[in-house]
Design a protein around this motif. Structure first.
Motif, PDB file in Angstrom:
ATOM      1  N   UNK A 132       5.939  16.141  -7.222  1.00  0.00           N
ATOM      2  CA  UNK A 132       5.591  17.470  -7.722  1.00  0.00           C
ATOM      3  C   UNK A 132       5.962  18.558  -6.722  1.00  0.00           C
ATOM      4  N   UNK A 133       6.884  18.238  -5.853  1.00  0.00           N
ATOM      5  CA  UNK A 133       7.334  19.214  -4.864  1.00  0.00           C
ATOM      6  C   UNK A 133       6.543  19.208  -3.575  1.00  0.00           C
ATOM      7  N   UNK A 134       5.572  18.313  -3.468  1.00  0.00           N
ATOM      8  CA  UNK A 134       4.764  18.220  -2.257  1.00  0.00           C
ATOM      9  C   UNK A 134       4.904  16.862  -1.606  1.00  0.00           C
ATOM     10  N   UNK A 135       3.919  16.531  -0.757  1.00  0.00           N
ATOM     11  CA  UNK A 135       3.961  15.294   0.000  1.00  0.00           C
ATOM     12  C   UNK A 135       2.645  14.538  -0.146  1.00  0.00           C
ATOM     13  N   UNK A 136       2.748  13.220  -0.162  1.00  0.00           N
ATOM     14  CA  UNK A 136       1.565  12.358  -0.174  1.00  0.00           C
ATOM     15  C   UNK A 136       1.588  11.485   1.082  1.00  0.00           C
ATOM     16  N   UNK A 137       0.424  11.190   1.612  1.00  0.00           N
ATOM     17  CA  UNK A 137       0.315  10.407   2.834  1.00  0.00           C
ATOM     18  C   UNK A 137       0.421   8.923   2.535  1.00  0.00           C
ATOM     19  N   UNK A 138       1.353   8.253   3.215  1.00  0.00           N
ATOM     20  CA  UNK A 138       1.463   6.804   3.121  1.00  0.00           C
ATOM     21  C   UNK A 138       0.582   6.124   4.171  1.00  0.00           C
ATOM     22  N   UNK A 139       0.485   6.729   5.345  1.00  0.00           N
ATOM     23  CA  UNK A 139      -0.399   6.215   6.383  1.00  0.00           C
ATOM     24  C   UNK A 139      -0.579   7.276   7.457  1.00  0.00           C
ATOM     25  N   UNK A 140      -1.727   7.216   8.113  1.00  0.00           N
ATOM     26  CA  UNK A 140      -2.037   8.082   9.243  1.00  0.00           C
ATOM     27  C   UNK A 140      -2.660   7.204  10.327  1.00  0.00           C
ATOM     28  N   UNK A 141      -2.165   7.330  11.550  1.00  0.00           N
ATOM     29  CA  UNK A 141      -2.632   6.473  12.630  1.00  0.00           C
ATOM     30  C   UNK A 141      -3.240   7.319  13.743  1.00  0.00           C
ATOM     31  N   UNK A 142      -4.170   6.711  14.495  1.00  0.00           N
ATOM     32  CA  UNK A 142      -4.879   7.452  15.532  1.00  0.00           C
ATOM     33  C   UNK A 142      -5.134   6.552  16.737  1.00  0.00           C
ATOM     34  N   UNK A 180       1.152   1.165  16.264  1.00  0.00           N
ATOM     35  CA  UNK A 180       1.714   1.052  14.922  1.00  0.00           C
ATOM     36  C   UNK A 180       0.610   1.028  13.871  1.00  0.00           C
ATOM     37  N   UNK A 181       0.978   1.436  12.675  1.00  0.00           N
ATOM     38  CA  UNK A 181       0.025   1.507  11.579  1.00  0.00           C
ATOM     39  C   UNK A 181       0.109   0.319  10.644  1.00  0.00           C
ATOM     40  N   UNK A 182      -0.399   0.509   9.440  1.00  0.00           N
ATOM     41  CA  UNK A 182      -0.490  -0.574   8.461  1.00  0.00           C
ATOM     42  C   UNK A 182       0.877  -0.870   7.837  1.00  0.00           C
ATOM     43  N   UNK A 183       0.978  -2.033   7.245  1.00  0.00           N
ATOM     44  CA  UNK A 183       2.165  -2.424   6.500  1.00  0.00           C
ATOM     45  C   UNK A 183       2.210  -1.673   5.180  1.00  0.00           C
ATOM     46  N   UNK A 184       3.339  -1.030   4.915  1.00  0.00           N
ATOM     47  CA  UNK A 184       3.555  -0.305   3.662  1.00  0.00           C
ATOM     48  C   UNK A 184       4.646  -1.033   2.885  1.00  0.00           C
ATOM     49  N   UNK A 185       4.326  -1.703   1.783  1.00  0.00           N
ATOM     50  CA  UNK A 185       5.348  -2.448   1.038  1.00  0.00           C
ATOM     51  C   UNK A 185       6.500  -1.549   0.617  1.00  0.00           C
ATOM     52  N   UNK A 186       7.712  -2.102   0.626  1.00  0.00           N
ATOM     53  CA  UNK A 186       8.885  -1.280   0.317  1.00  0.00           C
ATOM     54  C   UNK A 186       8.844  -0.719  -1.100  1.00  0.00           C
TER      55      UNK A 186
END
Length: 229
Positions: free
Chosen positions: A205-215, A121-127
Motif C-alpha cells: 500500500x505504498x508503505x513498509x511492514x516490519x519483518x523483524x526487529x532486533x535489540x 542476528x535475528x529470527x529466521x524469516x522464510x523466503x
C-alpha cells in the motif's frame, strides 16, 4: 532459536557492497564481490548482549542475512534464489581500529571481524515472506537515534550474484549465512548503549511492514579485555 543458528558452519560476509558505504570509509568500489569469513561462534541471538573489548572501537553495520537452504557449488545466478531457505536481519560488528591496523599491514581481517558476539542476528524469516530480496529496507538505531537506513536495492551486487560468486570459491552448505553488505552511516557503539536493527518489506500500500526487529545491549567484554598478544 531457528535451526540455522546452531547448524551454520560458516558466515560468508560480503564487503563494500553498497557504494556509499565504501565511499564513507575511503575505499574503492570493488569491480566484483569480495568476502571474508566470520566464525559461527560470533553469532548471538536477539534480544541479547554484544561485548565490546577494551581499547577496541566497535562499529555497527546492519545487513540483510541470507540463509542457505540447499547447498551447492558453482551455482548459476539464475538458479541462486532456489538455494535460499530464508533471510534475517543481522549486524556485522567490526573492530574498526583493529581492521585499520590489519589493512595498513596487509593482514587478514579475522581479528577485526571474529570476536565473540560480533554477528548479532535475528529470527529466521522464510523466503516465502520475501517476494524480492532487492526490495527490502534496513535500519539501525543506537539509543533511539537513527544511524543507518537504506534499501537493499542499493546493493552493487544483488543476492543472486553474491550466492553465485561465493559458491564459485567455497561450497555453500545448508544453514550457512551470507551477510550481504551494509548501507552508509556506520559508527561506533560503546558499553551501555542499546543497538537495534530492523528489516522491512513493502506492505503493498505504498508503505513498509516490519519483518523483524532486533535489540542488543552493549556491554564491556568480561575479564581484562586483552585480545591477541
Amino acid at each position: 532459536m531457528s535451526q540455522f543458528f546452531t547448524r551454520s558452519r560458516k558466515i560468508v560476509a560480503i564487503g563494500r557492497n553498497y557504494a556509499d558505504h565504501a565511499k564513507e570509509l575511503g575505499n574503492a568500489i570493488p569491480k566484483e564481490p569480495f568476502f571474508f569469513l566470520k566464525p559461527p561462534s560470533s553469532l548471538v541471538a536477539s534480544p541479547g548482549t554484544v561485548e565490546i573489548p577494551k581499547d577496541v572501537e566497535v562499529h555497527h553495520e546492519v545487513e540483510l542475512a541470507v540463509i542457505i537452504g540447499t547447498g551447492g557449488r558453482d551455482i548459476p545466478a539464475s538458479k541462486a534464489l532456489d538455494h535460499v531457505a530464508g533471510y534475517a536481519v543481522a549486524f556485522d560488528l567490526t573492530a574498526r581500529n583493529v581492521q585499520d591496523e590489519a589493512k595498513r599491514d596487509r593482514l587478514p581481517w579475522t581479528k577485526a571481524k571474529g570476536f565473540d558476539t560480533f554477528a548479532p542476528i535475528g529470527k529466521f524469516i522464510p523466503k516465502e515472506q520475501v517476494n524480492d530480496p532487492s526490495s527490502l529496507r534496513l535500519w539501525c538505531t543506537v539509543d533511539g537515534q537513527v544511524r543507518q537506513q537504506g534499501p537493499t536495492s542499493d546493493m552493487i551486487h544483488p543476492v543472486s550474484a553474491l550466492i553465485s560468486f561465493a559458491s564459485s570459491i567455497v561450497t555453500l552448505q545448508p544453514d550457512d549465512i551470507i551477510l550481504t553488505g551494509t548501507p552508509s552511516g556506520v559508527g561506533a557503539v560503546t558499553p551501555g548503549q542499546i543497538l537495534k536493527g530492523g528489516l522491512e518489506a513493502p506492505d503493498g500500500q505504498g508503505g513498509w511492514k516490519t519483518l523483524d526487529e532486533i535489540e542488543f545491549e552493549c556491554v564491556r567484554r568480561p575479564g581484562d579485555g586483552r585480545y591477541g598478544w
